[in-house]
Design a protein around this motif. Sequence first.
Motif, PDB file in Angstrom:
ATOM      1  N   PRO A  74      -9.699  14.461  -6.612  1.00 49.48           N
ATOM      2  CA  PRO A  74     -10.932  15.246  -6.504  1.00 49.48           C
ATOM      3  C   PRO A  74     -11.923  14.574  -5.549  1.00 49.48           C
ATOM      4  O   PRO A  74     -11.770  13.400  -5.200  1.00 49.48           O
ATOM      5  N   HIS A  75     -12.943  15.314  -5.139  1.00 48.29           N
ATOM      6  CA  HIS A  75     -13.891  14.782  -4.158  1.00 48.29           C
ATOM      7  C   HIS A  75     -14.697  13.616  -4.715  1.00 48.29           C
ATOM      8  O   HIS A  75     -15.030  12.682  -3.992  1.00 48.29           O
ATOM      9  N   GLU A  76     -15.008  13.632  -6.013  1.00 52.64           N
ATOM     10  CA  GLU A  76     -15.760  12.536  -6.601  1.00 52.64           C
ATOM     11  C   GLU A  76     -14.961  11.243  -6.474  1.00 52.64           C
ATOM     12  O   GLU A  76     -13.806  11.179  -6.880  1.00 52.64           O
ATOM     13  N   HIS A  77     -15.580  10.221  -5.930  1.00 55.97           N
ATOM     14  CA  HIS A  77     -14.941   8.922  -5.731  1.00 55.97           C
ATOM     15  C   HIS A  77     -13.657   9.046  -4.891  1.00 55.97           C
ATOM     16  O   HIS A  77     -12.701   8.302  -5.090  1.00 55.97           O
ATOM     17  N   TYR A  78     -13.656  10.001  -3.942  1.00 51.06           N
ATOM     18  CA  TYR A  78     -12.430  10.248  -3.174  1.00 51.06           C
ATOM     19  C   TYR A  78     -11.983   9.015  -2.398  1.00 51.06           C
ATOM     20  O   TYR A  78     -10.799   8.656  -2.424  1.00 51.06           O
ATOM     21  N   VAL A  79     -12.906   8.368  -1.699  1.00 53.61           N
ATOM     22  CA  VAL A  79     -12.528   7.224  -0.862  1.00 53.61           C
ATOM     23  C   VAL A  79     -11.882   6.131  -1.706  1.00 53.61           C
ATOM     24  O   VAL A  79     -10.859   5.556  -1.327  1.00 53.61           O
ATOM     25  N   GLN A  80     -12.457   5.836  -2.867  1.00 52.34           N
ATOM     26  CA  GLN A  80     -11.912   4.789  -3.730  1.00 52.34           C
ATOM     27  C   GLN A  80     -10.500   5.137  -4.205  1.00 52.34           C
ATOM     28  O   GLN A  80      -9.580   4.334  -4.083  1.00 52.34           O
ATOM     29  N   LYS A  81     -10.327   6.347  -4.743  1.00 51.01           N
ATOM     30  CA  LYS A  81      -9.026   6.749  -5.285  1.00 51.01           C
ATOM     31  C   LYS A  81      -7.984   6.902  -4.167  1.00 51.01           C
ATOM     32  O   LYS A  81      -6.836   6.485  -4.318  1.00 51.01           O
ATOM     33  N   ALA A  82      -8.393   7.499  -3.056  1.00 50.76           N
ATOM     34  CA  ALA A  82      -7.458   7.682  -1.940  1.00 50.76           C
ATOM     35  C   ALA A  82      -7.047   6.339  -1.348  1.00 50.76           C
ATOM     36  O   ALA A  82      -5.880   6.138  -0.983  1.00 50.76           O
ATOM     37  N   SER A  83      -7.984   5.400  -1.266  1.00 49.60           N
ATOM     38  CA  SER A  83      -7.675   4.074  -0.726  1.00 49.60           C
ATOM     39  C   SER A  83      -6.666   3.354  -1.616  1.00 49.60           C
ATOM     40  O   SER A  83      -5.771   2.660  -1.124  1.00 49.60           O
ATOM     41  N   GLN A  84      -6.800   3.517  -2.939  1.00 49.57           N
ATOM     42  CA  GLN A  84      -5.859   2.896  -3.862  1.00 49.57           C
ATOM     43  C   GLN A  84      -4.460   3.478  -3.693  1.00 49.57           C
ATOM     44  O   GLN A  84      -3.463   2.755  -3.706  1.00 49.57           O
ATOM     45  N   CYS A  85      -4.396   4.802  -3.519  1.00 48.05           N
ATOM     46  CA  CYS A  85      -3.100   5.446  -3.307  1.00 48.05           C
ATOM     47  C   CYS A  85      -2.476   4.999  -1.990  1.00 48.05           C
ATOM     48  O   CYS A  85      -1.276   4.737  -1.920  1.00 48.05           O
ATOM     49  N   LEU A  86      -3.297   4.899  -0.935  1.00 52.59           N
ATOM     50  CA  LEU A  86      -2.801   4.440   0.368  1.00 52.59           C
ATOM     51  C   LEU A  86      -2.343   2.992   0.304  1.00 52.59           C
ATOM     52  O   LEU A  86      -1.395   2.598   0.996  1.00 52.59           O
ATOM     53  N   GLU A  87      -3.000   2.183  -0.535  1.00 54.77           N
ATOM     54  CA  GLU A  87      -2.574   0.793  -0.732  1.00 54.77           C
ATOM     55  C   GLU A  87      -1.188   0.752  -1.371  1.00 54.77           C
ATOM     56  O   GLU A  87      -0.336  -0.046  -0.983  1.00 54.77           O
ATOM     57  N   THR A  88      -0.946   1.629  -2.344  1.00 56.21           N
ATOM     58  CA  THR A  88       0.375   1.706  -2.970  1.00 56.21           C
ATOM     59  C   THR A  88       1.421   2.136  -1.955  1.00 56.21           C
ATOM     60  O   THR A  88       2.529   1.579  -1.907  1.00 56.21           O
ATOM     61  N   LEU A  89       1.083   3.114  -1.123  1.00 56.25           N
ATOM     62  CA  LEU A  89       2.023   3.576  -0.095  1.00 56.25           C
ATOM     63  C   LEU A  89       2.323   2.474   0.913  1.00 56.25           C
ATOM     64  O   LEU A  89       3.460   2.330   1.370  1.00 56.25           O
ATOM     65  N   ARG A  90       1.306   1.672   1.260  1.00 56.82           N
ATOM     66  CA  ARG A  90       1.530   0.576   2.198  1.00 56.82           C
ATOM     67  C   ARG A  90       2.472  -0.474   1.596  1.00 56.82           C
ATOM     68  O   ARG A  90       3.351  -1.010   2.273  1.00 56.82           O
ATOM     69  N   THR A  91       2.288  -0.771   0.307  1.00 57.54           N
ATOM     70  CA  THR A  91       3.176  -1.721  -0.364  1.00 57.54           C
ATOM     71  C   THR A  91       4.591  -1.162  -0.429  1.00 57.54           C
ATOM     72  O   THR A  91       5.575  -1.885  -0.268  1.00 57.54           O
ATOM     73  N   LEU A  92       4.690   0.145  -0.647  1.00 56.02           N
ATOM     74  CA  LEU A  92       5.997   0.795  -0.662  1.00 56.02           C
ATOM     75  C   LEU A  92       6.655   0.707   0.715  1.00 56.02           C
ATOM     76  O   LEU A  92       7.878   0.565   0.829  1.00 56.02           O
ATOM     77  N   ASP A  93       5.845   0.791   1.781  1.00 56.40           N
ATOM     78  CA  ASP A  93       6.364   0.631   3.147  1.00 56.40           C
ATOM     79  C   ASP A  93       7.024  -0.740   3.322  1.00 56.40           C
ATOM     80  O   ASP A  93       8.076  -0.872   3.962  1.00 56.40           O
ATOM     81  N   GLU A  94       6.398  -1.780   2.757  1.00 57.73           N
ATOM     82  CA  GLU A  94       6.929  -3.135   2.876  1.00 57.73           C
ATOM     83  C   GLU A  94       8.275  -3.250   2.166  1.00 57.73           C
ATOM     84  O   GLU A  94       9.208  -3.878   2.681  1.00 57.73           O
ATOM     85  N   ILE A  95       8.387  -2.637   0.993  1.00 56.17           N
ATOM     86  CA  ILE A  95       9.655  -2.654   0.256  1.00 56.17           C
ATOM     87  C   ILE A  95      10.723  -1.888   1.038  1.00 56.17           C
ATOM     88  O   ILE A  95      11.875  -2.313   1.136  1.00 56.17           O
ATOM     89  N   LYS A  96      10.327  -0.754   1.627  1.00 53.49           N
ATOM     90  CA  LYS A  96      11.262   0.031   2.436  1.00 53.49           C
ATOM     91  C   LYS A  96      11.786  -0.789   3.615  1.00 53.49           C
ATOM     92  O   LYS A  96      12.993  -0.790   3.899  1.00 53.49           O
ATOM     93  N   ASN A  97      10.896  -1.493   4.297  1.00 49.77           N
ATOM     94  CA  ASN A  97      11.307  -2.304   5.444  1.00 49.77           C
ATOM     95  C   ASN A  97      12.242  -3.428   5.021  1.00 49.77           C
ATOM     96  O   ASN A  97      13.195  -3.766   5.738  1.00 49.77           O
ATOM     97  N   LYS A  98      11.975  -4.029   3.864  1.00 50.14           N
ATOM     98  CA  LYS A  98      12.857  -5.092   3.358  1.00 50.14           C
ATOM     99  C   LYS A  98      14.230  -4.526   3.014  1.00 50.14           C
ATOM    100  O   LYS A  98      15.254  -5.158   3.281  1.00 50.14           O
TER     101      LYS A  98
END
Length: 421
Positions: free
Chosen positions: A351-375
Amino acid sequence: MASEGTDLSTRKSAENIALCHFKRQKVAISNIIITSFPFLELLRDYGFINNELYEKSKKSFETSGSQKEVIYHVLSEVEKTFNLSLLKALFSKDIMETYPGLKDIYKTFKKVIPNIELFLRSDGEENEEKCDIQESLEQGTVDFGNNSISGKAKKRRRTTMHTDDTVNFNAEILPVTCGKMMGMLIKRKLQRGATVKCIRTEDGNWFTPKEFEVEGGYEKSSNWKNSVCCGGRPLKWLIENEYLPQPPHDRKRKPENAEKCKICGDEGKLFKCSFCLIFFHEYCHIPPVEPERKDWICTFCTIEESSRSQQHASYSEVLARRMGPKEKLNCVFLLLKLYYHLENNIFRSIPHEHYVQKASQCLETLRTLDEIKNKLNGGCYTKVKGFVLGMNKIFQDPKHDDSVQTEKEFKKNFKQVFSIQ
């Protein structure tokens, strides 16, 4: 900036994956280097080997009947102090023209680290800047009182130091404006193409950069990179200074009912599975789509065919398995399911409330998943257990706010794909 630690971590992860893949390619590289010049000279001139090892290897190469072993020994020595600058030198234009076979080796590195060109380019620029400063010191032209500095260093300072301190340009989400329009640009989406809806406005609507530009009143503008701004900087400046990815060239924009990627739900340059007829972005799919292949089949269809003969096993038996082709395919399937879960079920429903915070957390998870994928692509997991341990780090890390849902999804799919009793 706040994300410098994350960028350093991402670079370190890429370096570890590159080292792992380098170890597996040493024999292949040794078979390609059939002449000592300019290979040994390059390693010496760039400081990867000392003069003593250079002279010894040069002599052994000319007198020994096993030149391949000489090159392999040299590669084993440079491996001890491995960093990405070695790959920058190894895959330089002059070297690959002398040893054309290295082009195929470079392609294998691009498969395990799709954005390797970005890492090698930034690494090369750091080395170039160091050389500029060293040259200036030797010539006595650098004055740390800002009275004198070399021309190249001055130019580099102009392009890297003039940034807006109120905006973290390295963040995953950037505030953008264009005329009356205000929104948030998601870097991850922009990387999939300039025709992807990567800018979200306050009312929850999504726009491509060009659409955002038109809505802002710049219909006649010839370049959205100059019109859409972040912190007073046009996106063109951010792309040139590598704060933003360079979007790939996209085909002509499709109508609103156009095909979308199965994993991320975005449009752009897509590739269709010849079996299920579902579309994917080149790098959303694992392994990356091979564009030149005509009858390409996605991992979902491949796993469906192979799972029909799957034998039941216990959880502990599966963890102890060697990461063979079948096990790797299963792990790839699990990652794809998680990418789909995160990007479609979680990211799109924020939702729009606290969007940047929640979206940033999700993007952080996706970035960590990228590292596992590369490994996984780089062969860094020798057993299934290593892959599972990597996934568990995501679930146990409190900064991944969506970890409870993600862990539940992973365990359900893990049990299914490995036929665990």
